[in-house]
Structures are given as structure tokens and as C-alpha cells.
Design an enzyme around this catalytic site. Structure first.
Site, PDB file in Angstrom:
ATOM      1  N   SER A 188       0.752  -1.094  -0.038  1.00 34.38           N
ATOM      2  CA  SER A 188       0.164   0.098   0.061  1.00 34.38           C
ATOM      3  C   SER A 188       0.828   1.259   0.010  1.00 34.38           C
ATOM      4  CB  SER A 188      -0.977  -0.153   1.205  1.00 34.38           C
ATOM      5  OG  SER A 188      -1.959   1.038   1.179  1.00 34.38           O
ATOM      6  N   ASP A 234      -8.949  -4.605  -6.011  1.00 37.96           N
ATOM      7  CA  ASP A 234      -8.701  -3.832  -4.967  1.00 37.96           C
ATOM      8  C   ASP A 234      -9.465  -2.352  -5.050  1.00 37.96           C
ATOM      9  OD1 ASP A 234      -7.172  -1.615  -3.340  1.00 37.96           O
ATOM     10  OD2 ASP A 234      -5.253  -2.469  -4.365  1.00 37.96           O
ATOM     11  N   HIS A 266      -7.024  -5.292  -1.887  1.00 36.01           N
ATOM     12  CA  HIS A 266      -5.928  -4.703  -1.468  1.00 36.01           C
ATOM     13  C   HIS A 266      -5.105  -5.325  -0.413  1.00 36.01           C
ATOM     14  CE1 HIS A 266      -3.824  -0.864  -1.064  1.00 36.01           C
ATOM     15  NE2 HIS A 266      -4.044  -0.755   0.286  1.00 36.01           N
TER      16      HIS A 266
END
Length: 317
Positions: A188, A234, A266
Site C-alpha cells: 500500500s 482492490d 488490497h
């Protein structure tokens, strides 16, 4: 706007450029230590004193471990036994502490090293599974906590570099590391941080952004071999506005690849994932260790399957 300011992610479209092999040989000479280039171009031989016969010498001095197979790089445990060292925040200059995972073997020389950052609001525990898994394949790994759980990607990039500097200059395992063979990964905002680290330190040998988030979309200035890993479902960092534009903005002449995980979200990199491990190991081995035995897994790379939605690359590397 200062690059450290966090903004809301915008949308974007992905244009797939035609693959180019121009400059491949030039990149090989530019990025590889001289001894590797010479060894790759010329078969090295030595004379055996007893017989006077020529004996082949390993072309790549940085190969570590046995020849890879699909089974060996998909396995939770690689060929090397590992140990850990805890780095307290008080002893971590420029980052928030972490855990070092390293091969216990001293018989094969030094190893490449990789720093790994968690994502927004997360701690190193979210990427901890990657530590022993990658270390057992022949790397020194440090998973880090960040100075704040809310640090921007740019700050996380600085902290990844600080962690690598700590590993190679101050850590108790520094003698096990080859300082010319370093890389970065992250999830991320930590993945966005790995892109920032590559931009700031071109001497890195490889990066792997995992479902990366960054408000910057253009990474044409990056010259570090990059494996971008996105996730089909995601919704935090959609591939259409993050992983895909990150990949397409990288120079066409760069060694790069894009792996999109099928039906994944994600958070896919925050728990053991064989597909992520397999291709991350292969990428790091190929470009940090210059170990061409692993190229078979990433060039031409996997086809669509139950685990892979899409794969594209600048292969041949």
C-alpha cells in the site's frame, strides 16, 4: 505541492505501450558490477593443478542456493535456515524499529538485502510473513515499523532507505550483506514508498511495490528494475489509478513487470500468498543476485489462471 503531502487518489486510464528491447545490453552493463558482466560474457576457466585440465568456474558469484524449481519457490520454506534479530525503535535511526530475518549459513558468502514497509496505519506485523519466507531463499530481510502509522509514501521511502543503511552499517548482521545488492518492497503506502526509494536511490537493484498507493502517477525517472503487483478487486488503490499507471509510466527500456492478482483485494499482501512470494522471490533473485536461473519464472511469465489475472513485462530482460 510538496511531494510529502497526502492527497485523495485520482482516477486514470492505462495505455499499454509496445514492448521494447532497445537498450537491454546497455542496461546490463550499466547496472551490473564489472565482475558479473565480464563473467557473463566470457566463460571463466581455471587449470586444475593435478591434471592441467580446464575446469569451469561459476559464471555468477552471487548465486545462492540450489537451482530453483516451481516447487522450491512456492514452498513456505526455502533452502536456508534462518534466524531473527529485533531492532528496537530506540536503536533505529530514521525508522520505527523492525525485525531482521537472515540466513544462518556462512558458507556461501554475503547476501543481498531487502527492506519492507507496511501500509497506512499498519505495523510490520502485516508484512511479517515475507521476512522468513524471503530470507530462507537467500536474502537478509528487514520488516520495519514506520515513525508514524500515518506516514506518507515519501516518508516511508526515506525510512526504507534508512533501514537499508542501518542494515549495512550498524546492524549485527552487516558482515553478511553485500552493500551493492539492495532492494525494497512495501504494501500500500509502503509500496508507494518503495517507488519513492527507487527514485531517490538509483543504486538499488530491485523493488517490488505490492498493491501500492501513491498520489504520484508518473515514475518515468525510476531506473531500478521494478515488479509492480496489483490486485484485481482492490478498492483502496484500484489498479486503474495506481498499479497500472505506475507500471506504464516506468521507462519502456527498464526491466519491469506487472503482475495482477486474480480476484484479490488490497489486503492480499498482508497474509501468506504463494503467488506474491513466487514472483517476488524470482524478481529479487534475478535482479539483486543477477541469478538468471530465476528468469524462467518471469520471462515470459505466467499466463492467466485462477491466481493471476494478468502479467506483462519488458521481457527479454
Amino acid at each position: 505541492m510538496d511531494r510529502r503531502t497526502t492527497e485523495q487518489a485520482g482516477g486514470g486510464q492505462t495505455v499499454r505501450p509496445a514492448r521494447s528491447t532497445e537498450g537491454v545490453a546497455v542496461r546490463a552493463f550499466r547496472r551490473r558490477p564489472l565482475q558479473i558482466v565480464l563473467a557473463t560474457l566470457f566463460a571463466a576457466t581455471v587449470l586444475t593443478p593435478a591434471t592441467g585440465q580446464a575446469t569451469s568456474v561459476a559464471a555468477n558469484p552471487y548465486e545462492r542456493g540450489p537451482a530453483p524449481t516451481n516447487a522450491s519457490i512456492e514452498a513456505p520454506q526455502g533452502a536456508f535456515a534462518t534466524a531473527t534479530v529485533t531492532v528496537p525503535a530506540s536503536g533505529a535511526p530514521g525508522f520505527g524499529g523492525g525485525t531482521i530475518y537472515y540466513p544462518t549459513s556462512t558458507s556461501e558468502g554475503t547476501f543481498g538485502a531487502v527492506a519492507i514497509s507496511p501500509g497506512f496505519t499498519a505495523t510490520q506485523s502485516s508484512v511479517a510473513w515475507l521476512g522468513p519466507r524471503l530470507a530462507s531463499q537467500g536474502f537478509v530481510i528487514i520488516t520495519i515499523d514506520t515513525l508514524s502509522r500515518y506516514d506518507s509514501p515519501a516518508s516511508r521511502g526515506d525510512q526504507l532507505l534508512a533501514a537499508l543503511d542501518y542494515l549495512t552499517t550498524s546492524s549485527s548482521v552487516r558482515a553478511r550483506i553485500d552493500v551493492s545488492r539492495l532492494g525494497a518492497m512495501g504494501h500500500s503506502m509502503g509500496g508507494g514508498g518503495s517507488l519513492e526509494a527507487a527514485k531517490d536511490r538509483p543504486a538499488l537493484q530491485a523493488i517490488v511495490p505490492l498493491t501500492a498507493y501513491n498520489t504520484t502517477k508518473n515514475w518515468s525517472q525510476v531506473s531500478v528494475p521494478t515488479l509492480v503487483v496489483g490486485a484485481e478487486n482492490d478498492t483502496v488503490a484500484p489498479v486503474s489509478s495506481h498499479s497500472e499507471p505506475f507500471y506504464t509510466s516506468l521507462p519502456a527500456t527498464l526491466d519491469k513487470a506487472y503482475l495482477e492478482l486474480n480476484n484479490a483485494t488490497h489486503s492480499a499482501p498482508t497474509s501468506p500468498n504463494t503467488t506474491i512470494a513466487k514472483y517476488s522471490i524470482s524478481w529479487l533473485k534475478r535482479f539483486i543476485d543477477d541469478d538468471t536461473r530465476y528468469e524462467q519464472f518471469i520471462c515470459p511469465g505466467p499466463g492467466a489462471s485462477t491466481t493471476v489475472e494478468e502479467y506483462r513485462s519488458s521481457c527479454p530482460f
